[in-house]
Design a protein around this motif. Structure first.
Motif, PDB file in Angstrom:
ATOM      1  N   TRP A  16      -4.074  13.177  -1.588  1.00 42.81           N
ATOM      2  CA  TRP A  16      -5.146  13.548  -0.656  1.00 42.81           C
ATOM      3  C   TRP A  16      -5.504  12.381   0.256  1.00 42.81           C
ATOM      4  CZ3 TRP A  16      -6.622  17.623   1.545  1.00 42.81           C
ATOM      5  CH2 TRP A  16      -6.713  18.852   0.884  1.00 42.81           C
ATOM      6  N   LEU A  17      -5.537  11.187  -0.311  1.00 42.32           N
ATOM      7  CA  LEU A  17      -5.839  10.026   0.536  1.00 42.32           C
ATOM      8  C   LEU A  17      -4.753   9.861   1.597  1.00 42.32           C
ATOM      9  CD1 LEU A  17      -7.848   7.767   1.075  1.00 42.32           C
ATOM     10  CD2 LEU A  17      -6.435   6.267  -0.343  1.00 42.32           C
ATOM     11  N   GLY A  18      -3.489  10.082   1.193  1.00 41.24           N
ATOM     12  CA  GLY A  18      -2.383  10.033   2.149  1.00 41.24           C
ATOM     13  C   GLY A  18      -2.576  11.045   3.266  1.00 41.24           C
ATOM     14  N   HIS A  19      -3.105  12.207   2.917  1.00 39.27           N
ATOM     15  CA  HIS A  19      -3.426  13.245   3.899  1.00 39.27           C
ATOM     16  C   HIS A  19      -4.431  12.695   4.930  1.00 39.27           C
ATOM     17  CE1 HIS A  19      -4.304  17.661   4.758  1.00 39.27           C
ATOM     18  NE2 HIS A  19      -5.333  17.069   5.298  1.00 39.27           N
ATOM     19  N   GLY A  20      -5.482  12.038   4.425  1.00 36.95           N
ATOM     20  CA  GLY A  20      -6.498  11.458   5.325  1.00 36.95           C
ATOM     21  C   GLY A  20      -5.910  10.349   6.183  1.00 36.95           C
ATOM     22  N   ILE A  21      -5.095   9.492   5.574  1.00 31.88           N
ATOM     23  CA  ILE A  21      -4.513   8.371   6.321  1.00 31.88           C
ATOM     24  C   ILE A  21      -3.540   8.892   7.379  1.00 31.88           C
ATOM     25  CG2 ILE A  21      -3.075   6.288   6.154  1.00 31.88           C
ATOM     26  CD1 ILE A  21      -4.307   5.795   3.390  1.00 31.88           C
ATOM     27  N   ALA A  22      -2.818   9.963   7.049  1.00 28.51           N
ATOM     28  CA  ALA A  22      -1.881  10.542   8.027  1.00 28.51           C
ATOM     29  C   ALA A  22      -2.621  10.995   9.284  1.00 28.51           C
ATOM     30  CB  ALA A  22      -1.116  11.710   7.398  1.00 28.51           C
ATOM     31  N   ILE A  23      -3.815  11.519   9.105  1.00 31.80           N
ATOM     32  CA  ILE A  23      -4.624  11.932  10.264  1.00 31.80           C
ATOM     33  C   ILE A  23      -4.905  10.711  11.143  1.00 31.80           C
ATOM     34  CG2 ILE A  23      -6.907  12.784  10.987  1.00 31.80           C
ATOM     35  CD1 ILE A  23      -6.871  14.542   8.402  1.00 31.80           C
ATOM     36  N   VAL A  24      -5.277   9.604  10.491  1.00 33.69           N
ATOM     37  CA  VAL A  24      -5.601   8.382  11.231  1.00 33.69           C
ATOM     38  C   VAL A  24      -4.348   7.813  11.916  1.00 33.69           C
ATOM     39  CG1 VAL A  24      -6.501   6.036  11.013  1.00 33.69           C
ATOM     40  CG2 VAL A  24      -7.543   7.882   9.703  1.00 33.69           C
ATOM     41  N   VAL A  25      -3.215   7.866  11.224  1.00 32.84           N
ATOM     42  CA  VAL A  25      -1.959   7.372  11.822  1.00 32.84           C
ATOM     43  C   VAL A  25      -1.629   8.183  13.071  1.00 32.84           C
ATOM     44  CG1 VAL A  25       0.549   7.164  11.498  1.00 32.84           C
ATOM     45  CG2 VAL A  25      -1.012   6.397   9.695  1.00 32.84           C
ATOM     46  N   ASN A  26      -1.760   9.494  12.976  1.00 32.54           N
ATOM     47  CA  ASN A  26      -1.451  10.326  14.139  1.00 32.54           C
ATOM     48  C   ASN A  26      -2.397  10.049  15.309  1.00 32.54           C
ATOM     49  OD1 ASN A  26       0.610  11.478  12.732  1.00 32.54           O
ATOM     50  ND2 ASN A  26      -0.239  13.542  12.655  1.00 32.54           N
ATOM     51  N   LEU A  27      -3.627   9.653  15.008  1.00 32.80           N
ATOM     52  CA  LEU A  27      -4.595   9.376  16.072  1.00 32.80           C
ATOM     53  C   LEU A  27      -4.420   7.994  16.691  1.00 32.80           C
ATOM     54  CD1 LEU A  27      -7.913  10.798  14.562  1.00 32.80           C
ATOM     55  CD2 LEU A  27      -6.570  11.765  16.424  1.00 32.80           C
ATOM     56  N   LEU A  28      -4.084   6.984  15.861  1.00 36.15           N
ATOM     57  CA  LEU A  28      -4.160   5.598  16.333  1.00 36.15           C
ATOM     58  C   LEU A  28      -2.829   4.847  16.336  1.00 36.15           C
ATOM     59  CD1 LEU A  28      -7.416   4.570  14.435  1.00 36.15           C
ATOM     60  CD2 LEU A  28      -7.201   4.875  16.897  1.00 36.15           C
ATOM     61  N   ALA A  29      -1.805   5.379  15.694  1.00 37.87           N
ATOM     62  CA  ALA A  29      -0.512   4.691  15.584  1.00 37.87           C
ATOM     63  C   ALA A  29      -0.665   3.218  15.193  1.00 37.87           C
ATOM     64  CB  ALA A  29       0.286   4.823  16.872  1.00 37.87           C
ATOM     65  N   PRO A  30      -1.329   2.937  14.068  1.00 41.81           N
ATOM     66  CA  PRO A  30      -1.498   1.540  13.641  1.00 41.81           C
ATOM     67  C   PRO A  30      -0.158   0.921  13.267  1.00 41.81           C
ATOM     68  CG  PRO A  30      -2.101   3.012  11.851  1.00 41.81           C
ATOM     69  CD  PRO A  30      -1.828   3.886  13.050  1.00 41.81           C
ATOM     70  N   ASP A  31      -0.056  -0.420  13.351  1.00 42.95           N
ATOM     71  CA  ASP A  31       1.163  -1.027  12.822  1.00 42.95           C
ATOM     72  C   ASP A  31       0.996  -1.496  11.384  1.00 42.95           C
ATOM     73  OD1 ASP A  31       0.748  -2.916  15.698  1.00 42.95           O
ATOM     74  OD2 ASP A  31      -0.197  -3.433  13.809  1.00 42.95           O
ATOM     75  N   VAL A  32      -0.256  -1.620  10.925  1.00 40.65           N
ATOM     76  CA  VAL A  32      -0.455  -1.916   9.509  1.00 40.65           C
ATOM     77  C   VAL A  32      -1.668  -1.157   8.971  1.00 40.65           C
ATOM     78  CG1 VAL A  32      -1.741  -4.044  10.015  1.00 40.65           C
ATOM     79  CG2 VAL A  32      -0.740  -3.748   7.755  1.00 40.65           C
ATOM     80  N   ILE A  33      -1.549  -0.691   7.736  1.00 40.96           N
ATOM     81  CA  ILE A  33      -2.679  -0.086   7.026  1.00 40.96           C
ATOM     82  C   ILE A  33      -2.939  -0.968   5.814  1.00 40.96           C
ATOM     83  CG2 ILE A  33      -3.466   1.912   5.689  1.00 40.96           C
ATOM     84  CD1 ILE A  33      -1.304   3.397   7.623  1.00 40.96           C
ATOM     85  N   VAL A  34      -4.122  -1.575   5.791  1.00 46.74           N
ATOM     86  CA  VAL A  34      -4.480  -2.452   4.671  1.00 46.74           C
ATOM     87  C   VAL A  34      -5.295  -1.639   3.672  1.00 46.74           C
ATOM     88  CG1 VAL A  34      -5.690  -4.543   3.982  1.00 46.74           C
ATOM     89  CG2 VAL A  34      -4.598  -4.434   6.224  1.00 46.74           C
ATOM     90  N   MET A  35      -4.860  -1.656   2.428  1.00 46.55           N
ATOM     91  CA  MET A  35      -5.623  -0.949   1.394  1.00 46.55           C
ATOM     92  C   MET A  35      -6.209  -1.944   0.402  1.00 46.55           C
ATOM     93  SD  MET A  35      -3.414   2.435   0.538  1.00 46.55           S
ATOM     94  CE  MET A  35      -4.673   2.923  -0.639  1.00 46.55           C
ATOM     95  N   GLY A  36      -7.461  -1.694   0.013  1.00 47.32           N
ATOM     96  CA  GLY A  36      -8.097  -2.575  -0.964  1.00 47.32           C
ATOM     97  C   GLY A  36      -9.094  -1.799  -1.805  1.00 47.32           C
ATOM     98  N   GLY A  37      -9.799  -2.507  -2.677  1.00 43.65           N
ATOM     99  CA  GLY A  37     -10.792  -1.870  -3.541  1.00 43.65           C
ATOM    100  C   GLY A  37     -10.296  -1.730  -4.971  1.00 43.65           C
ATOM    101  N   GLY A  38     -11.179  -1.259  -5.830  1.00 42.58           N
ATOM    102  CA  GLY A  38     -10.921  -1.217  -7.265  1.00 42.58           C
ATOM    103  C   GLY A  38      -9.683  -0.432  -7.685  1.00 42.58           C
ATOM    104  N   LEU A  39      -9.488   0.747  -7.096  1.00 40.90           N
ATOM    105  CA  LEU A  39      -8.340   1.585  -7.480  1.00 40.90           C
ATOM    106  C   LEU A  39      -7.024   0.909  -7.112  1.00 40.90           C
ATOM    107  CD1 LEU A  39      -9.472   5.132  -6.310  1.00 40.90           C
ATOM    108  CD2 LEU A  39      -8.972   4.455  -8.663  1.00 40.90           C
ATOM    109  N   VAL A  40      -7.020   0.289  -5.933  1.00 41.73           N
ATOM    110  CA  VAL A  40      -5.802  -0.373  -5.449  1.00 41.73           C
ATOM    111  C   VAL A  40      -5.481  -1.575  -6.334  1.00 41.73           C
ATOM    112  CG1 VAL A  40      -4.844  -1.665  -3.499  1.00 41.73           C
ATOM    113  CG2 VAL A  40      -6.165   0.418  -3.091  1.00 41.73           C
TER     114      VAL A  40
END
Ligand SMILES: [Zn+2]
Length: 329
Positions: free
Chosen positions: A251-275
């Motif tokens: 599901w998180l990948g689903h959300g990130i895919a939306i952001v990728v399609n909108l912004l075409a980032p070259d890097v996605i940084v993930m952090g926090g307890g789960l990561v």
């Protein structure tokens, strides 16, 4: 704003968290020269909170042997929503604060300009300046925790609204008429992909007898089922919990895919307890889902990286952002 006087060469970055607060003093190159940490004690109210913030910054300056008239500026990273121009914490549910004029109080106490910034934005800005997102033209940060925070640095600037911070990835509606979210809407990404969503599904699995290891070690109380308990349950053999985590990661990948399609980032940084708790299982599942769901031509245009700045991220980013804002205004 921003005196060019050489003697005003130090910066403070402040991290206002729900349970603890931290002030870090930096020299002109943003090297750490002193610090102080205190409990937030949000239950004491906003006025006492402001006093603690001022005392924490004062103690950090003492630790660094820096006088307040040597300060060029202070950056304060705080949970939102914020009025960025006025430096007002409009509402901080974790702290129970409403309409607190943080910028004004800090400026008055230390006689230098202050910049208030969303804490997640500050953390990502630190990754952009010194960590996992250096030199990125477009960096997106995603920090799944109790909720899901996100930010974006686009060509050196934090993307912000004219008044409020933005990139509320956790509240993208993804499930039509889905579960109730903490924000009052239904079906937000947080309701299916946050640590809280994982913990509550895991608690249900434990009470159904599908997660015996979790039941034995942590019980079914949500407060006890944090990231490490989830990892422990999976390594103890609770297959149902592993599937719950993978499902949330997709599901998180689903959300990130939306952001990728909108912004075409070259890097996605993930952090926090789960990561941090599941750098392989969780992050790999997120990455697989993201790449599968984005516009096919974007599939190989971005990399996923884990955050590098650790506990100092928000304080460092707040100071660096304050410097950026004050020196370019
Ligand atoms: Zn929501």
């Amino acid at each position: 704003m921003g005196s060019k006087n050489d003697e005003r060469n130090f910066w403070v970055g402040f991290d206002l968290g729900g349970t603890k607060m931290m002030a870090v003093v930096f020299d002109g190159e943003l090297k750490v020269v002193g610090r102080e940490r205190k409990k937030t004690k949000a239950y004491e109210g906003a006025e006492a909170g402001i006093e603690r913030i001022v005392r924490t910054i004062g103690d950090a300056l003492d630790d660094a042997h820096v006088k307040k008239d040597a300060l060029a500026g202070i950056g304060v990273g705080t949970p939102g929503p914020l009025d960025l121009n006025e430096g007002v914490v409009v509402e901080a549910p974790n702290l129970g604060w409403k309409n607190v004029r943080l910028k004004q109080h800090v400026e008055k106490a230390f006689g230098c300009p202050a910049v208030v910034v969303n804490d997640v934005d500050a953390g990502l800005y630190a990754e952009y300046c010194f960590g996992a997102a250096q030199k990125a033209a477009c960096a997106v940060g995603v920090f799944p925790g109790t909720g899901i925070g996100a930010g974006c640095v686009y060509r050196g600037m934090l993307i912000q609204g004219s008044k409020y911070s933005c990139m509320e990835i956790g509240h993208i509606p993804v499930v039509a008429d889905g579960a109730l979210c903490g924000c009052g809407q239904r079906g937000c990404l947080e309701t299916v992909a946050s640590r809280l969503a994982i913990s509550s599904a895991a608690a249900v699995a434990a009470s159904r007898g599908q997660a015996p290891h979790l039941l034995e070690k942590s019980g079914t109380d949500l407060a006890n089922i944090r990231s490490n308990a989830i990892t422990d349950s999976i390594s103890g053999g609770d297959k149902a919990v592993e599937e719950i985590v993978r499902h949330a990661a997709r599901w998180l990948g689903h959300g990130i895919a939306i952001v990728v399609n909108l912004l075409a980032p070259d890097v996605i940084v993930m952090g926090g307890g789960l990561v941090e708790a599941m750098p392989e299982l969780y992050v790999e599942e997120v990455e697989k889902a993201t790449r599968a769901l984005v516009l096919p031509s974007y599939r190989k245009t971005f990399r996923l990286a884990t955050a590098k700045m650790g506990d100092d991220a928000t304080a460092t980013g707040a100071a660096a952002w304050a410097r950026h804002v004050l020196e370019t205004s």
